[in-house]
Design an enzyme around this catalytic site. Structure first.
Site, PDB file in Angstrom:
ATOM      1  N   ARG A  46     -42.966 -14.885   7.755  1.00 60.37           N
ATOM      2  CA  ARG A  46     -42.624 -13.657   7.025  1.00 60.37           C
ATOM      3  C   ARG A  46     -43.320 -13.558   5.679  1.00 60.37           C
ATOM      4  NH1 ARG A  46     -37.530 -11.075   8.864  1.00 60.37           N
ATOM      5  NH2 ARG A  46     -37.758 -11.242  11.090  1.00 60.37           N
TER       6      ARG A  46
ATOM      7  N   ARG B 164     -44.279   0.352   3.099  1.00 53.41           N
ATOM      8  CA  ARG B 164     -43.136   0.548   4.004  1.00 53.41           C
ATOM      9  C   ARG B 164     -42.481   1.905   3.753  1.00 53.41           C
ATOM     10  NH1 ARG B 164     -39.131   1.194   6.690  1.00 53.41           N
ATOM     11  NH2 ARG B 164     -37.482  -0.260   7.230  1.00 53.41           N
TER      12      ARG B 164
ATOM     13  N   ASP C 260     -43.539  -7.033  15.102  1.00 58.00           N
ATOM     14  CA  ASP C 260     -42.209  -7.602  15.278  1.00 58.00           C
ATOM     15  C   ASP C 260     -42.047  -8.050  16.718  1.00 58.00           C
ATOM     16  OD1 ASP C 260     -39.515  -7.742  13.654  1.00 58.00           O
ATOM     17  OD2 ASP C 260     -39.010  -7.293  15.731  1.00 58.00           O
TER      18      ASP C 260
HETATM   19  O1  1CP Z   1     -44.307 -13.175   9.419  1.00 59.78           O
HETATM   20  C1  1CP Z   1     -44.817 -12.094   9.120  1.00 59.78           C
HETATM   21  O2  1CP Z   1     -45.138 -11.795   7.954  1.00 59.78           O
HETATM   22  C2  1CP Z   1     -45.209 -11.140  10.236  1.00 59.78           C
HETATM   23  C3  1CP Z   1     -44.276 -10.139  10.622  1.00 59.78           C
HETATM   24  C4  1CP Z   1     -42.983 -10.424  11.374  1.00 59.78           C
HETATM   25  C5  1CP Z   1     -42.671 -11.400  12.330  1.00 59.78           C
HETATM   26  C6  1CP Z   1     -43.505 -12.568  12.787  1.00 59.78           C
HETATM   27  C7  1CP Z   1     -41.858  -9.583  11.258  1.00 59.78           C
HETATM   28  C8  1CP Z   1     -41.773  -8.425  10.356  1.00 59.78           C
HETATM   29  N1  1CP Z   1     -40.907 -10.002  12.168  1.00 59.78           N
HETATM   30  C9  1CP Z   1     -41.375 -11.121  12.819  1.00 59.78           C
HETATM   31  C10 1CP Z   1     -40.704 -11.881  13.876  1.00 59.78           C
HETATM   32  C11 1CP Z   1     -39.266 -11.645  14.160  1.00 59.78           C
HETATM   33  N2  1CP Z   1     -38.585 -10.458  14.220  1.00 59.78           N
HETATM   34  C12 1CP Z   1     -38.380 -12.665  14.563  1.00 59.78           C
HETATM   35  C13 1CP Z   1     -38.765 -14.116  14.738  1.00 59.78           C
HETATM   36  C14 1CP Z   1     -38.761 -14.863  13.458  1.00 59.78           C
HETATM   37  C15 1CP Z   1     -37.421 -14.971  12.757  1.00 59.78           C
HETATM   38  O3  1CP Z   1     -36.501 -15.589  13.303  1.00 59.78           O
HETATM   39  O4  1CP Z   1     -37.344 -14.444  11.620  1.00 59.78           O
HETATM   40  C16 1CP Z   1     -37.133 -12.084  14.799  1.00 59.78           C
HETATM   41  C17 1CP Z   1     -35.852 -12.785  15.248  1.00 59.78           C
HETATM   42  C18 1CP Z   1     -37.270 -10.681  14.584  1.00 59.78           C
HETATM   43  C19 1CP Z   1     -36.217  -9.656  14.756  1.00 59.78           C
HETATM   44  C20 1CP Z   1     -36.047  -8.891  13.503  1.00 59.78           C
HETATM   45  N3  1CP Z   1     -36.888  -7.892  13.092  1.00 59.78           N
HETATM   46  C21 1CP Z   1     -35.089  -9.085  12.488  1.00 59.78           C
HETATM   47  C22 1CP Z   1     -34.006 -10.149  12.503  1.00 59.78           C
HETATM   48  C23 1CP Z   1     -32.699  -9.574  12.862  1.00 59.78           C
HETATM   49  C24 1CP Z   1     -31.693 -10.639  13.185  1.00 59.78           C
HETATM   50  O5  1CP Z   1     -31.286 -10.710  14.357  1.00 59.78           O
HETATM   51  O6  1CP Z   1     -31.335 -11.425  12.305  1.00 59.78           O
HETATM   52  C25 1CP Z   1     -35.348  -8.149  11.475  1.00 59.78           C
HETATM   53  C26 1CP Z   1     -34.592  -7.929  10.208  1.00 59.78           C
HETATM   54  C27 1CP Z   1     -36.500  -7.418  11.863  1.00 59.78           C
HETATM   55  C28 1CP Z   1     -37.230  -6.372  11.093  1.00 59.78           C
HETATM   56  C29 1CP Z   1     -38.426  -6.882  10.390  1.00 59.78           C
HETATM   57  N4  1CP Z   1     -39.493  -7.518  11.021  1.00 59.78           N
HETATM   58  C30 1CP Z   1     -40.452  -7.820  10.100  1.00 59.78           C
HETATM   59  C31 1CP Z   1     -40.002  -7.340   8.816  1.00 59.78           C
HETATM   60  C32 1CP Z   1     -40.769  -7.435   7.533  1.00 59.78           C
HETATM   61  C33 1CP Z   1     -38.737  -6.770   9.015  1.00 59.78           C
HETATM   62  C34 1CP Z   1     -37.905  -6.092   7.966  1.00 59.78           C
HETATM   63  C35 1CP Z   1     -37.965  -4.632   8.203  1.00 59.78           C
HETATM   64  C36 1CP Z   1     -38.201  -3.785   7.008  1.00 59.78           C
HETATM   65  O7  1CP Z   1     -39.209  -3.891   6.296  1.00 59.78           O
HETATM   66  O8  1CP Z   1     -37.343  -2.931   6.814  1.00 59.78           O
END
Ligand code: 1CP
Length: 342
Positions: A24, A37, A74
């Site tokens: 992230r 964003r 994502d």
């Molecule tokens: O790492 C990076 O910088 C690249 C971008 C990236 C990656 C690899 C994002 C952006 N998401 C992910 C993977 C991801 N997404 C995972 C696996 C890693 C981890 O465990 O953190 C998971 C479980 C998700 C699902 C997800 N998407 C969540 C988690 C929800 C939960 O169940 O707890 C969330 C909050 C998102 C949205 C998201 N994805 C990425 C960002 C920056 C965001 C936030 C959204 C925003 O900007 O509003």
């Protein structure tokens, strides 16, 4: 080949420090991310607009000089590509219409609906310096299925656990679609310029050994062997978060080149216990990165010490949290990359 990729594949490099990136590393802790964003008009739009997704992928590289960029997308873009309804409720995280009929999932969408993501990969690869790696990724089938069956994250995943015990054939059908979808999706990312792949298995931790073998190891091994057959030089990192005692079976049986360690895995144990052909990655506590101060320096030192014992990639044990001060990330970069004293 980059220093990052060589380290992952266990090859000798001329560097005396580990390569580093942070899960992230693009995201809400960066003001320049929040700006893009806000302009994008929604998170899914951001992921599917190549100019914007490429820009936020590159932001942390410019600011901190990581050795690898990770495609901004994502793990839930795969269910989106398969035609499942997905939306991001403001401040609440992802929501999906729970999958009921696996046969309705449409693999063709991985090629068509997700085409903009491959354009992002090409754009980023063209913009990156040659010695900076580009990591493509997908969620592992189990973790993606958790969201597809539950319709959201964050809970105890009771619906998918119940399904796994009462109707394993139905869960297997979902997992099988996800294996095929992941192979297609990652193949396209590699063809577009991703030189390393990471498989995120964030919810691998709530499974018995028997379930872990069926729902985590077996599908992961199928993806790894399909990709390795086509792209033997593309290193693959598996991140089975919270796998605990199942970690060694994962390392031995999936075929991954690198093992992402979560914060709870003791490094001196992993250095000895994980088979030596595997590169370790991890595992600074994201909350310690957010806290900073002398404890952060101690945490950095612990990882740098472990990284001298075998091929190692410096990372966190899970993703950066939004309240992290960017200066703390800059401090890690100065210490790891430029060898600055604490
Ligand atoms: O790492 C990076 O910088 C690249 C971008 C990236 C990656 C690899 C994002 C952006 N998401 C992910 C993977 C991801 N997404 C995972 C696996 C890693 C981890 O465990 O953190 C998971 C479980 C998700 C699902 C997800 N998407 C969540 C988690 C929800 C939960 O169940 O707890 C969330 C909050 C998102 C949205 C998201 N994805 C990425 C960002 C920056 C965001 C936030 C959204 C925003 O900007 O509003």
């Amino acid at each position: 080949m980059t220093f990052f990729s060589d380290t992952l594949l266990g090859q000798e490099t001329s560097h005396t420090r580990p390569p580093f990136w942070l899960m992230r590393q693009a995201g809400r802790y960066l003001p320049e991310y929040r700006e893009v964003r806000a302009k994008a008009g929604g998170f899914i739009k951001l992921c599917l607009t190549p100019e914007l997704a490429a820009e936020v992928t590159l932001q942390p590289i410019r600011r901190f000089g990581f050795d690898a960029a990770i495609l901004f997308s994502d793990i839930l873009m795969v269910p989106h590509g398969l035609g499942q309804k997905l939306w991001f409720a403001e401040g609440e995280g992802p929501r999906l219409e729970p999958v009921t009929d696996p046969a309705a999932l449409d693999l063709a969408g991985i090629e068509t609906a997700l085409e903009p993501i491959y354009t992002t990969v090409r754009t980023v690869r063209a913009a990156l310096p040659n010695d900076v790696e580009l990591i493509g990724f997908a969620g592992s089938p189990w973790t993606v299925a958790c969201y597809m069956v539950e319709g959201q994250g964050g809970g105890e995943f009771t619906a998918i656990k119940a399904l796994s015990y009462t109707d394993p054939a139905k869960l297997q059908a979902i997992i099988d679609v996800l294996v095929e979808a992941s192979i297609l999706y990652l193949t396209r990312q590699i063809q577009a310029g991703a030189g390393v792949i990471q498989l995120f298995d964030s919810w691998a931790g709530n499974l018995s050994a028997r379930q872990f073998a069926t729902w985590v190891i077996e599908p992961t091994a199928r993806i790894v062997s399909a990709l390795k057959a086509k792209f033997p030089h593309v290193g693959i990192i598996g991140f089975p978060r919270l796998a605990g005692g199942n970690l060694l079976a994962y390392a031995a049986e999936t075929g991954v080149d690198g093992l992402g360690l979560d914060t709870g895995v003791p490094l001196d144990w992993a250095v000895k216990a994980v088979p030596h052909h595997i590169t370790l990655q991890g595992n600074l506590d994201p909350l310690l990165l957010a806290a900073g101060g002398p404890a952060l320096d101690q945490g950095i030192d612990d990882i740098l010490t472990a990284s001298k014992q075998r091929p190692f990639i410096f990372n966190l044990g899970h993703g950066i949290i939004p309240s992290t001060p960017p200066e703390n990330v800059a401090h890690v970069a100065e210490r790891v990359k430029f060898g600055k004293a604490a």
